[in-house]
Design a protein around this motif. Structure first.
Motif, mmCIF file in Angstrom:
data_model
loop_
_atom_site.group_PDB
_atom_site.id
_atom_site.type_symbol
_atom_site.label_atom_id
_atom_site.label_comp_id
_atom_site.label_asym_id
_atom_site.label_seq_id
_atom_site.Cartn_x
_atom_site.Cartn_y
_atom_site.Cartn_z
ATOM 1 N N MET A 39 0.693 -1.227 0.002
ATOM 2 C CA MET A 39 -0.001 0.077 -0.075
ATOM 3 C C MET A 39 0.601 1.374 -0.002
ATOM 4 O O MET A 39 0.452 2.340 -0.781
ATOM 5 N N ALA A 40 1.988 1.223 0.806
ATOM 6 C CA ALA A 40 2.925 2.380 0.613
ATOM 7 C C ALA A 40 3.473 2.372 -0.570
ATOM 8 O O ALA A 40 3.644 3.662 -0.910
ATOM 9 N N LYS A 41 3.740 1.612 -1.244
ATOM 10 C CA LYS A 41 4.558 1.634 -2.568
ATOM 11 C C LYS A 41 3.233 2.078 -3.541
ATOM 12 O O LYS A 41 3.665 3.234 -4.355
ATOM 13 N N ILE A 42 2.016 1.545 -3.578
ATOM 14 C CA ILE A 42 1.126 2.258 -4.172
ATOM 15 C C ILE A 42 0.820 3.569 -4.130
ATOM 16 O O ILE A 42 0.406 4.580 -4.973
ATOM 17 N N SER A 43 0.677 3.939 -2.752
ATOM 18 C CA SER A 43 0.541 5.252 -2.360
ATOM 19 C C SER A 43 1.621 6.260 -3.141
ATOM 20 O O SER A 43 1.243 7.287 -3.483
ATOM 21 N N SER A 44 2.918 5.736 -2.835
ATOM 22 C CA SER A 44 4.055 6.450 -3.260
ATOM 23 C C SER A 44 3.774 6.665 -4.860
ATOM 24 O O SER A 44 4.063 7.807 -5.177
ATOM 25 N N MET A 45 3.559 5.670 -5.481
ATOM 26 C CA MET A 45 3.738 5.904 -6.989
ATOM 27 C C MET A 45 2.496 6.515 -7.537
ATOM 28 O O MET A 45 2.441 7.282 -8.288
ATOM 29 N N ALA A 46 1.142 6.594 -6.430
ATOM 30 C CA ALA A 46 0.233 7.472 -6.957
ATOM 31 C C ALA A 46 0.300 9.179 -6.635
ATOM 32 O O ALA A 46 0.203 9.962 -7.368
ATOM 33 N N ALA A 47 1.419 9.191 -5.625
ATOM 34 C CA ALA A 47 1.790 10.575 -5.398
ATOM 35 C C ALA A 47 2.825 11.108 -6.622
ATOM 36 O O ALA A 47 2.642 12.036 -6.866
ATOM 37 N N SER A 48 3.537 9.962 -6.956
ATOM 38 C CA SER A 48 4.442 10.356 -7.884
ATOM 39 C C SER A 48 3.748 10.662 -9.189
ATOM 40 O O SER A 48 4.116 11.703 -9.934
ATOM 41 N N GLN A 49 2.617 10.070 -9.603
ATOM 42 C CA GLN A 49 1.870 10.152 -10.635
ATOM 43 C C GLN A 49 1.181 11.484 -10.531
ATOM 44 O O GLN A 49 1.237 12.141 -11.546
ATOM 45 N N ALA A 50 0.825 11.723 -9.656
ATOM 46 C CA ALA A 50 -0.081 13.042 -9.515
ATOM 47 C C ALA A 50 0.985 14.161 -9.559
ATOM 48 O O ALA A 50 0.385 15.238 -9.951
ATOM 49 N N MET A 51 2.232 13.941 -9.039
ATOM 50 C CA MET A 51 3.153 15.047 -9.029
ATOM 51 C C MET A 51 3.793 15.159 -10.609
ATOM 52 O O MET A 51 4.209 16.067 -10.729
ATOM 53 N N ARG A 52 3.607 14.288 -11.478
ATOM 54 C CA ARG A 52 4.093 14.274 -12.623
ATOM 55 C C ARG A 52 3.611 15.222 -13.638
ATOM 56 O O ARG A 52 4.458 15.815 -14.004
ATOM 57 N N PRO A 53 2.308 15.718 -13.801
ATOM 58 C CA PRO A 53 2.121 16.968 -14.499
ATOM 59 C C PRO A 53 2.877 18.178 -14.088
ATOM 60 O O PRO A 53 3.136 19.117 -14.690
ATOM 61 N N LEU A 54 2.978 18.299 -12.529
ATOM 62 C CA LEU A 54 3.823 19.515 -12.119
ATOM 63 C C LEU A 54 5.319 19.418 -12.494
ATOM 64 O O LEU A 54 5.641 20.613 -12.684
ATOM 65 N N ILE A 55 5.810 18.199 -12.391
ATOM 66 C CA ILE A 55 7.221 18.178 -12.790
ATOM 67 C C ILE A 55 7.489 18.505 -14.277
ATOM 68 O O ILE A 55 8.344 18.993 -14.612
ATOM 69 N N ILE A 56 6.388 17.891 -15.213
ATOM 70 C CA ILE A 56 6.555 18.152 -16.402
ATOM 71 C C ILE A 56 6.350 19.758 -16.621
ATOM 72 O O ILE A 56 7.089 20.341 -17.645
ATOM 73 N N TYR A 57 5.550 20.377 -15.911
ATOM 74 C CA TYR A 57 5.070 21.897 -16.079
ATOM 75 C C TYR A 57 6.494 22.368 -15.857
ATOM 76 O O TYR A 57 6.865 23.515 -16.365
ATOM 77 N N ASP A 58 6.904 21.887 -14.613
ATOM 78 C CA ASP A 58 8.385 23.012 -14.260
ATOM 79 C C ASP A 58 9.235 22.840 -15.130
ATOM 80 O O ASP A 58 10.075 23.731 -15.394
ATOM 81 N N ARG A 59 9.445 21.393 -15.610
ATOM 82 C CA ARG A 59 10.487 21.199 -16.625
ATOM 83 C C ARG A 59 10.296 22.325 -17.992
ATOM 84 O O ARG A 59 11.331 22.863 -18.421
ATOM 85 N N ASN A 60 8.895 22.437 -18.494
ATOM 86 C CA ASN A 60 8.708 23.372 -19.431
ATOM 87 C C ASN A 60 8.961 24.597 -19.223
ATOM 88 O O ASN A 60 9.747 25.157 -19.985
ATOM 89 N N ILE A 61 8.632 25.294 -18.104
ATOM 90 C CA ILE A 61 8.983 26.619 -17.901
ATOM 91 C C ILE A 61 10.351 26.785 -17.590
ATOM 92 O O ILE A 61 10.718 27.930 -17.854
#
Length: 358
Positions: free
Chosen positions: A90-112
């Motif tokens: 569950m911790a791994k799934i939660s971490s993956m979910a958080a990582s996936q949730a952060m992915r758009p922000l990471i991509i956005y930050d990378r772009n700007i």
């Protein structure tokens, strides 16, 4: 007293007569005395000997109990192992979910960030990430400071010398507060030998000189209690208080709203046309962007125009942008160094400064 033998015999006979009578009666009567059979001890025979105790069933029961306890222990251990594994999964799934949730922000930050180029310096801590970029425009040199605030105390605005009417350079304010970086803030007005912040100014949630309704293109810009950039013309104190400002200053004019350039009043297009500039803006993810343009004088022949600063903000993907005090007031301090080239030849003493802490 003299007793004869005859008298003694007579006395003894009289004393024993009752007992002799009872004995004669018992001998002559038919009285039978019977005792119950259980009054006599029974002889020990094969039939009356107690049976030997059979311990085999008890031993078997004990073995069964031990076997059951062992199975129960193994079952509990399996359950604990399963529970631990489930928690880990569950911790791994939660971490993956958080990582996936952060992915758009990471991509956005990378772009700007890619639009700004390669960072010349980075300050990273649990409070903030501040990245410094050098910009070479056609008519001027500028610097960009992109800041991600991770903590509510990562940024503040201070008065010069922490006292209304006093002034100090941004470098002095940075050193005095042991800040990681600093930028000049709002405009000012001199009077009676002192330097006061222009119009509405808020420090640590308090109005430094009270609320002043906007006039002559003045606006207020600062941060609220969620580290979000707030700015604009607030008609009343109640309207501004509704934004829950932590700190902020005033100047002119507004450059960008919702990514769209705002009309620049004619007065500010030519007075002066070019000058050293300082601009504050935000991104969609609430990161902050500061632009500081160099200029060697304030006569209008060097530096950037407000229109050029608008174009830079749009090119870098900013949402809202506001012009801060410029000219000789423009100051950018990063890691203890003065980054820009002040047009006065040295840093100007100012009444307000934005400070960043790592």
């Amino acid at each position: 007293m003299n007793l004869t033998v005859k008298a003694l015999n007579r006395t003894a006979l009289l004393a024993c007569a009752p007992f002799l009578g009872i004995m004669i009666w018992l001998l002559l009567s038919d009285i039978v005395i019977q005792l119950p059979t259980d009054a006599f001890p029974k002889p020990v025979t094969e039939l009356t000997r107690p049976p030997e105790t059979n311990i085999e069933p008890a031993s078997t029961g004990l073995d069964l109990a031990q076997q059951t306890a062992s199975q129960t222990r193994e079952s509990i251990q399996k359950q604990i192992k399963l529970y631990t594994q489930t928690n880990a999964d569950m911790a791994k799934i939660s971490s993956m979910a958080a990582s996936q949730a952060m992915r758009p922000l990471i991509i956005y930050d990378r772009n700007i960030t890619s639009k700004l180029g390669k960072a010349a310096g980075t300050i990273e801590s649990d409070k903030l990430r501040a990245q410094l970029f050098y910009i070479k425009a056609e008519n001027f040199t500028a610097y960009a400071l992109k800041v991600k605030l991770k903590s509510k105390d990562a940024m503040t605005m201070t008065l010069g010398g922490d006292e209304l009417g006093k002034a100090e350079t941004t470098l002095a304010a940075v050193n005095r507060h042991q800040a990681a970086a600093g930028i000049n803030a709002g405009g000012f007005a001199d009077g009676r030998g002192k330097r006061y912040p222009l119009s509405t100014t808020i420090v640590d949630g308090d109005y430094a000189t009270g609320f002043e309704a906007p006039h002559a293109d003045l606006f207020f810009v600062g941060l609220n209690d969620k580290n979000e950039l707030i700015g604009g013309k607030f008609a009343t104190k109640q309207h501004l208080d509704a934004q829950k400002p932590k700190f902020g200053a005033s100047f002119v004019p507004v450059l960008l709203r919702g990514g769209a350039p705002q009309p620049i009043p004619a007065k500010w297009q030519t007075s002066p046309k070019r000058a050293p500039r300082t601009v504050i803006a935000n991104y969609k993810d609430d990161q902050l962007l500061f632009l500081v343009a160099d200029g060697y004088n304030e006569s209008g022949s060097s530096g950037a125009t407000l229109g050029e600063m608008q174009l830079l903000l749009q090119r870098y993907g900013a949402v809202d942008g506001y012009n801060l005090d410029g000219g000789g007031s423009s100051s950018l301090i990063f890691n203890g160094r003065v980054i820009n080239k002040p047009s006065d030849g040295q840093l100007r003493k100012l009444p307000t400064h934005f400070l960043f802490f790592k």
